[in-house]
Scaffold this motif. Structure first.
Motif, mmCIF file in Angstrom:
data_model
loop_
_atom_site.group_PDB
_atom_site.id
_atom_site.type_symbol
_atom_site.label_atom_id
_atom_site.label_comp_id
_atom_site.label_asym_id
_atom_site.label_seq_id
_atom_site.Cartn_x
_atom_site.Cartn_y
_atom_site.Cartn_z
ATOM 1 N N ASP A 13 -7.543 11.081 32.440
ATOM 2 C CA ASP A 13 -7.235 9.893 31.645
ATOM 3 C C ASP A 13 -7.402 10.176 30.166
ATOM 4 N N GLN A 14 -8.497 10.844 29.807
ATOM 5 C CA GLN A 14 -8.741 11.158 28.398
ATOM 6 C C GLN A 14 -7.714 12.132 27.845
ATOM 7 N N ALA A 15 -7.270 13.090 28.680
ATOM 8 C CA ALA A 15 -6.310 14.106 28.234
ATOM 9 C C ALA A 15 -4.868 13.626 28.331
ATOM 10 N N GLY A 16 -4.667 12.459 28.940
ATOM 11 C CA GLY A 16 -3.315 11.933 29.081
ATOM 12 C C GLY A 16 -2.510 12.595 30.190
ATOM 13 N N VAL A 17 -3.184 13.169 31.180
ATOM 14 C CA VAL A 17 -2.511 13.800 32.319
ATOM 15 C C VAL A 17 -2.115 12.701 33.298
ATOM 16 N N GLY A 18 -0.828 12.591 33.595
ATOM 17 C CA GLY A 18 -0.330 11.545 34.489
ATOM 18 C C GLY A 18 -0.672 11.798 35.942
ATOM 19 N N GLU A 19 -0.509 10.750 36.757
ATOM 20 C CA GLU A 19 -0.813 10.837 38.194
ATOM 21 C C GLU A 19 -0.027 11.954 38.873
ATOM 22 N N GLY A 20 1.241 12.112 38.505
ATOM 23 C CA GLY A 20 2.087 13.109 39.158
ATOM 24 C C GLY A 20 1.667 14.541 38.899
#
Length: 94
Positions: A13-20
């Motif tokens: 979440d902090q790094a902006g990594v999406g669910e996919g």
């Protein structure tokens, strides 16, 4: 046994990594020796929930492929008849 991974999700979440992209990122990091969360024994209800989440994510990732396979399966009989017709018509011409 299931693994709790709240630390990994928070980092994503902090790094902006999406669910996919999380499964691939998790796999890459764990193969490199980095671990997240702690394995723990789960109740039967918790295990069922984990399995359902896995099924849902798998379906979401592969929905287009599953739909294509189902459409091709439905067309199978018509395709087989058309191929059979072509073969029989070529045999009768000779």
């Amino acid at each position: 046994m299931v693994a709790e991974t709240p630390d990994f999700d928070a980092a994503c979440d902090q790094a902006g990594v999406g669910e996919g992209a999380r499964d691939g990122t998790f796999r890459t990091l764990t193969e490199g020796g980095m671990s997240f969360g702690v394995p723990r024994w789960s109740s039967e209800e918790g295990a069922q929930k984990a399995l359902e989440n896995t099924r849902r994510k798998s379906f979401e990732r592969n929905a287009a492929l599953i739909e294509l396979a189902a459409a091709l399966w439905r067309k199978r009989q018509a395709w087989l008849r058309s191929v059979s017709h072509l073969i029989l018509s070529r045999l009768s011409v000779r």
